[in-house]
Design a protein around this motif. Structure first.
Motif, PDB file in Angstrom:
ATOM      1  N   LEU A 129      -6.498   4.412   2.433  1.00  0.00           N
ATOM      2  CA  LEU A 129      -4.994   4.853   1.807  1.00  0.00           C
ATOM      3  C   LEU A 129      -4.125   5.639   2.648  1.00  0.00           C
ATOM      4  CD1 LEU A 129      -6.233   5.476  -1.879  1.00  0.00           C
ATOM      5  CD2 LEU A 129      -4.975   3.582  -0.967  1.00  0.00           C
ATOM      6  N   LEU A 130      -4.577   6.472   3.407  1.00  0.00           N
ATOM      7  CA  LEU A 130      -3.744   7.556   4.307  1.00  0.00           C
ATOM      8  C   LEU A 130      -3.359   6.657   5.275  1.00  0.00           C
ATOM      9  CD1 LEU A 130      -2.874  10.194   5.099  1.00  0.00           C
ATOM     10  CD2 LEU A 130      -4.643  10.700   6.195  1.00  0.00           C
ATOM     11  N   ILE A 131      -4.119   5.668   5.956  1.00  0.00           N
ATOM     12  CA  ILE A 131      -3.520   5.020   7.165  1.00  0.00           C
ATOM     13  C   ILE A 131      -2.847   3.837   6.641  1.00  0.00           C
ATOM     14  CG2 ILE A 131      -4.258   2.867   8.781  1.00  0.00           C
ATOM     15  CD1 ILE A 131      -5.087   5.719   9.987  1.00  0.00           C
ATOM     16  N   ALA A 132      -2.983   3.336   5.579  1.00  0.00           N
ATOM     17  CA  ALA A 132      -1.881   2.333   4.927  1.00  0.00           C
ATOM     18  C   ALA A 132      -0.567   3.156   4.824  1.00  0.00           C
ATOM     19  CB  ALA A 132      -2.321   1.685   3.536  1.00  0.00           C
ATOM     20  N   SER A 133      -0.491   4.315   4.276  1.00  0.00           N
ATOM     21  CA  SER A 133       0.513   5.023   4.111  1.00  0.00           C
ATOM     22  C   SER A 133       1.349   5.291   5.448  1.00  0.00           C
ATOM     23  CB  SER A 133       0.304   6.397   3.145  1.00  0.00           C
ATOM     24  OG  SER A 133      -0.211   6.234   2.005  1.00  0.00           O
ATOM     25  N   LEU A 134       0.463   5.787   6.488  1.00  0.00           N
ATOM     26  CA  LEU A 134       1.157   6.272   7.705  1.00  0.00           C
ATOM     27  C   LEU A 134       1.773   4.921   8.471  1.00  0.00           C
ATOM     28  CD1 LEU A 134      -1.648   8.497   9.179  1.00  0.00           C
ATOM     29  CD2 LEU A 134       0.620   9.100   8.624  1.00  0.00           C
ATOM     30  N   LEU A 135       1.050   3.691   8.089  1.00  0.00           N
ATOM     31  CA  LEU A 135       1.642   2.518   8.738  1.00  0.00           C
ATOM     32  C   LEU A 135       2.947   2.500   8.095  1.00  0.00           C
ATOM     33  CD1 LEU A 135      -1.334   0.308   8.839  1.00  0.00           C
ATOM     34  CD2 LEU A 135      -0.098   0.862  10.829  1.00  0.00           C
ATOM     35  N   LEU A 136       3.309   2.458   6.734  1.00  0.00           N
ATOM     36  CA  LEU A 136       4.534   2.166   6.006  1.00  0.00           C
ATOM     37  C   LEU A 136       5.544   3.145   6.542  1.00  0.00           C
ATOM     38  CD1 LEU A 136       5.847   1.069   3.668  1.00  0.00           C
ATOM     39  CD2 LEU A 136       4.875   2.736   2.208  1.00  0.00           C
ATOM     40  N   TYR A 137       5.254   4.518   6.640  1.00  0.00           N
ATOM     41  CA  TYR A 137       6.328   5.300   6.916  1.00  0.00           C
ATOM     42  C   TYR A 137       6.649   5.628   8.468  1.00  0.00           C
ATOM     43  CZ  TYR A 137       5.656   6.781   1.950  1.00  0.00           C
ATOM     44  OH  TYR A 137       5.502   6.832   0.634  1.00  0.00           O
ATOM     45  N   GLN A 138       5.323   5.286   9.122  1.00  0.00           N
ATOM     46  CA  GLN A 138       5.892   5.208  10.624  1.00  0.00           C
ATOM     47  C   GLN A 138       6.823   3.980  10.944  1.00  0.00           C
ATOM     48  OE1 GLN A 138       5.145   2.752  13.020  1.00  0.00           O
ATOM     49  NE2 GLN A 138       6.109   3.914  14.803  1.00  0.00           N
ATOM     50  N   HIS A 139       6.802   2.859  10.192  1.00  0.00           N
ATOM     51  CA  HIS A 139       7.612   1.815  10.543  1.00  0.00           C
ATOM     52  C   HIS A 139       9.074   2.248   9.813  1.00  0.00           C
ATOM     53  CE1 HIS A 139       8.871  -2.409  10.880  1.00  0.00           C
ATOM     54  NE2 HIS A 139       9.495  -2.226   9.312  1.00  0.00           N
ATOM     55  N   ARG A 140       8.897   2.803   8.652  1.00  0.00           N
ATOM     56  CA  ARG A 140      10.016   3.294   7.916  1.00  0.00           C
ATOM     57  C   ARG A 140      11.290   4.099   9.004  1.00  0.00           C
ATOM     58  NH1 ARG A 140       9.909   5.431   1.829  1.00  0.00           N
ATOM     59  NH2 ARG A 140       9.179   3.088   1.735  1.00  0.00           N
ATOM     60  N   TYR A 141      10.606   5.025   9.207  1.00  0.00           N
ATOM     61  CA  TYR A 141      11.316   6.208   9.959  1.00  0.00           C
ATOM     62  C   TYR A 141      11.188   5.965  11.659  1.00  0.00           C
ATOM     63  CZ  TYR A 141      10.730   8.347   5.522  1.00  0.00           C
ATOM     64  OH  TYR A 141      11.061   8.717   4.210  1.00  0.00           O
ATOM     65  N   ASN A 142      10.410   4.866  11.948  1.00  0.00           N
ATOM     66  CA  ASN A 142      10.373   4.749  13.631  1.00  0.00           C
ATOM     67  C   ASN A 142       9.871   5.910  14.116  1.00  0.00           C
ATOM     68  OD1 ASN A 142      10.396   3.001  15.855  1.00  0.00           O
ATOM     69  ND2 ASN A 142      12.917   3.717  16.329  1.00  0.00           N
ATOM     70  N   THR A 143       8.811   6.534  13.769  1.00  0.00           N
ATOM     71  CA  THR A 143       8.465   7.970  14.064  1.00  0.00           C
ATOM     72  C   THR A 143       7.660   7.586  15.347  1.00  0.00           C
ATOM     73  OG1 THR A 143       8.036   8.450  11.779  1.00  0.00           O
ATOM     74  CG2 THR A 143       7.039   9.908  13.642  1.00  0.00           C
ATOM     75  N   GLU A 144       7.797   8.401  16.378  1.00  0.00           N
ATOM     76  CA  GLU A 144       7.001   8.409  17.638  1.00  0.00           C
ATOM     77  C   GLU A 144       5.630   8.371  17.296  1.00  0.00           C
ATOM     78  OE1 GLU A 144       6.525  10.630  21.977  1.00  0.00           O
ATOM     79  OE2 GLU A 144       7.797  11.402  20.437  1.00  0.00           O
ATOM     80  N   VAL A 145       4.575   7.553  18.123  1.00  0.00           N
ATOM     81  CA  VAL A 145       3.100   7.475  18.057  1.00  0.00           C
ATOM     82  C   VAL A 145       2.707   8.358  19.143  1.00  0.00           C
ATOM     83  CG1 VAL A 145       1.170   5.998  17.980  1.00  0.00           C
ATOM     84  CG2 VAL A 145       3.195   5.516  16.332  1.00  0.00           C
ATOM     85  N   HIS A 146       1.676   9.271  18.927  1.00  0.00           N
ATOM     86  CA  HIS A 146       0.751   9.736  20.244  1.00  0.00           C
ATOM     87  C   HIS A 146      -0.289   9.430  20.240  1.00  0.00           C
ATOM     88  CE1 HIS A 146       3.979  13.230  20.463  1.00  0.00           C
ATOM     89  NE2 HIS A 146       4.183  12.980  19.207  1.00  0.00           N
ATOM     90  N   GLN A 147      -1.059   8.700  19.447  1.00  0.00           N
ATOM     91  CA  GLN A 147      -2.188   8.083  19.498  1.00  0.00           C
ATOM     92  C   GLN A 147      -2.359   6.635  18.632  1.00  0.00           C
ATOM     93  OE1 GLN A 147      -4.884   8.740  21.027  1.00  0.00           O
ATOM     94  NE2 GLN A 147      -6.585   7.440  20.359  1.00  0.00           N
ATOM     95  N   THR A 148      -2.864   5.643  19.194  1.00  0.00           N
ATOM     96  CA  THR A 148      -3.004   4.399  18.579  1.00  0.00           C
ATOM     97  C   THR A 148      -4.400   4.337  17.974  1.00  0.00           C
ATOM     98  OG1 THR A 148      -3.523   3.062  20.464  1.00  0.00           O
ATOM     99  CG2 THR A 148      -1.143   3.053  19.738  1.00  0.00           C
ATOM    100  N   LEU A 149      -4.331   3.507  16.812  1.00  0.00           N
ATOM    101  CA  LEU A 149      -5.636   3.029  16.237  1.00  0.00           C
ATOM    102  C   LEU A 149      -5.962   1.534  16.598  1.00  0.00           C
ATOM    103  CD1 LEU A 149      -4.891   4.704  12.520  1.00  0.00           C
ATOM    104  CD2 LEU A 149      -6.564   5.524  14.455  1.00  0.00           C
ATOM    105  N   SER A 150      -7.389   1.516  16.425  1.00  0.00           N
ATOM    106  CA  SER A 150      -7.678   0.033  16.979  1.00  0.00           C
ATOM    107  C   SER A 150      -8.767  -0.393  15.889  1.00  0.00           C
ATOM    108  CB  SER A 150      -8.442  -0.033  18.299  1.00  0.00           C
ATOM    109  OG  SER A 150      -9.213  -1.127  18.750  1.00  0.00           O
ATOM    110  N   LEU A 151      -8.296  -1.478  15.323  1.00  0.00           N
ATOM    111  CA  LEU A 151      -9.208  -1.947  14.219  1.00  0.00           C
ATOM    112  C   LEU A 151      -9.375  -3.442  14.576  1.00  0.00           C
ATOM    113  CD1 LEU A 151      -7.729  -0.362  11.117  1.00  0.00           C
ATOM    114  CD2 LEU A 151     -10.092   0.124  12.123  1.00  0.00           C
ATOM    115  N   ASP A 152     -10.691  -4.067  14.152  1.00  0.00           N
ATOM    116  CA  ASP A 152     -10.807  -5.363  14.287  1.00  0.00           C
ATOM    117  C   ASP A 152     -10.711  -6.129  12.956  1.00  0.00           C
ATOM    118  OD1 ASP A 152     -12.601  -7.686  14.200  1.00  0.00           O
ATOM    119  OD2 ASP A 152     -13.864  -7.047  15.610  1.00  0.00           O
ATOM    120  N   LEU A 153      -9.525  -6.905  13.294  1.00  0.00           N
ATOM    121  CA  LEU A 153      -9.092  -7.914  11.956  1.00  0.00           C
ATOM    122  C   LEU A 153     -10.216  -8.657  11.127  1.00  0.00           C
ATOM    123  CD1 LEU A 153      -6.578  -8.893  10.227  1.00  0.00           C
ATOM    124  CD2 LEU A 153      -6.298 -10.527  11.932  1.00  0.00           C
ATOM    125  N   THR A 154     -11.159  -9.083  12.007  1.00  0.00           N
ATOM    126  CA  THR A 154     -12.337 -10.005  11.571  1.00  0.00           C
ATOM    127  C   THR A 154     -12.926  -8.781  10.549  1.00  0.00           C
ATOM    128  OG1 THR A 154     -12.361 -11.284  13.265  1.00  0.00           O
ATOM    129  CG2 THR A 154     -14.133 -11.308  11.910  1.00  0.00           C
TER     130      THR A 154
END
Length: 302
Positions: free
Chosen positions: A87-112
């Motif tokens: 839930l926290l990651i979903a929210s961070l994705l939403l609001y990072q996109h909304r505010y175009n916030t600078e990202v200092h560390q990316t997350l890596s997830l396997d879609l499969t």
């Protein structure tokens, strides 16, 4: 409080569930229950905390190691932590996109792996499935192109032999494949049959977002998915049992979805007339908010 709590999370290990779970919940609530101005600053604080994001990466990877508990209805502390993390990651994705916030560390997830967590759900708790679907909705809405997230999988992992798309549809839907789309749709349909309110809301929302994504990528595929004959059987199943009214939020939202994509083999003029008749006879002031909203969207679509 965001500073000390997020720093505390960054110093924890994924197995520190007693401390992490309420801490992640606090961060989640801080994002959602604040003013837009404070929300933008809160997102910046969390996304600047590299240790926190690295911790979240490790927490979410625990989903692939999940095994069914001995008590099916029991939500363990590990399950609760996974829910909070997704839930926290979903929210961070939403609001990072909304505010175009600078990202200092990316997350890596396997879609499969993410899709398989829903498709092959192994009696996962409802709340965990809902949390993962919230994440899926976020990445679908952003076309898998968030600067916070790196999506890997069979076709994108570095060092892997990259197979050719099996069809033009697969190429258009990248990074999704057609078999993944249909497997996910079938799984969502099966989850709807459980008739759990929280689960139904999440499933219909995920199905709506998925078809919207497909429509942008390949309209023919979107129309093909929306017009699957199984959808009609699903509607009859949802209308069976004690509450046969069309004025159920999940039924109305599904009807709206099928209308939007002109699935005349799923919803006919007869069903539309029945809904209009029920709405005319209902006391609109007494309808639940979710039903009122779903009815409004349905009428707009009609």
């Amino acid at each position: 409080l965001l500073f000390p709590v997020s720093n505390l999370c960054g110093k924890c290990r994924p197995r520190d569930t007693d401390l992490l779970q309420p801490s992640l919940n606090f961060l989640y609530c801080s994002l959602h229950q604040t003013t837009p101005c404070s929300q933008q600053r809160a997102v910046a604080v969390l996304l600047s905390n590299v240790s926190l994001l690295e911790l979240l990466q490790k927490v979410l990877e625990g989903t692939w190691l999940w095994s069914p508990p001995s008590e099916p209805a029991y939500l363990s502390s590990e399950d609760a932590l996974l829910c909070s993390g997704w839930l926290l990651i979903a929210s961070l994705l939403l609001y990072q996109h909304r505010y175009n916030t600078e990202v200092h560390q990316t997350l890596s997830l396997d879609l499969t792996e993410v899709l398989n967590a829903v498709i092959f759900r192994k009696k996962k708790p409802i709340l965990l499935l809902v949390s993962i679907m919230q994440f899926l909705r976020a990445v679908l809405r952003q076309n898998f192109s968030s600067s916070l997230l790196v999506i890997v999988g069979q076709n994108t992992a570095q060092g892997a032999t990259q197979p050719q798309p099996s069809s033009l549809q697969d190429a258009a839907l990248h990074p999704l494949a057609m078999w993944q789309v249909f497997s996910l749709v079938i799984s969502l349909q099966n989850l709807l049959v459980h008739k759990d309110l929280l689960l139904s809301q999440a499933v219909v929302a995920c199905l709506e977002t998925l078809v919207e994504y497909l429509h942008v990528k390949n309209q023919d595929v979107a129309l093909h998915v929306a017009s699957q004959p199984w959808h009609r059987f699903l509607l009859f199943t949802l209308l069976s049992g004690g509450q046969k009214s069309f004025l159920q939020p999940e039924v109305l939202r599904l009807m709206t979805l099928f209308l939007r994509y002109q699935s005349s083999n799923i919803i006919s003029q007869k069903e539309i007339s029945q809904i209009l008749q029920e709405a005319a006879e209902a006391n609109l002031a007494e309808l639940p908010e979710a039903t009122s909203r779903a009815l409004y969207l349905f009428l707009c679509q009609v």
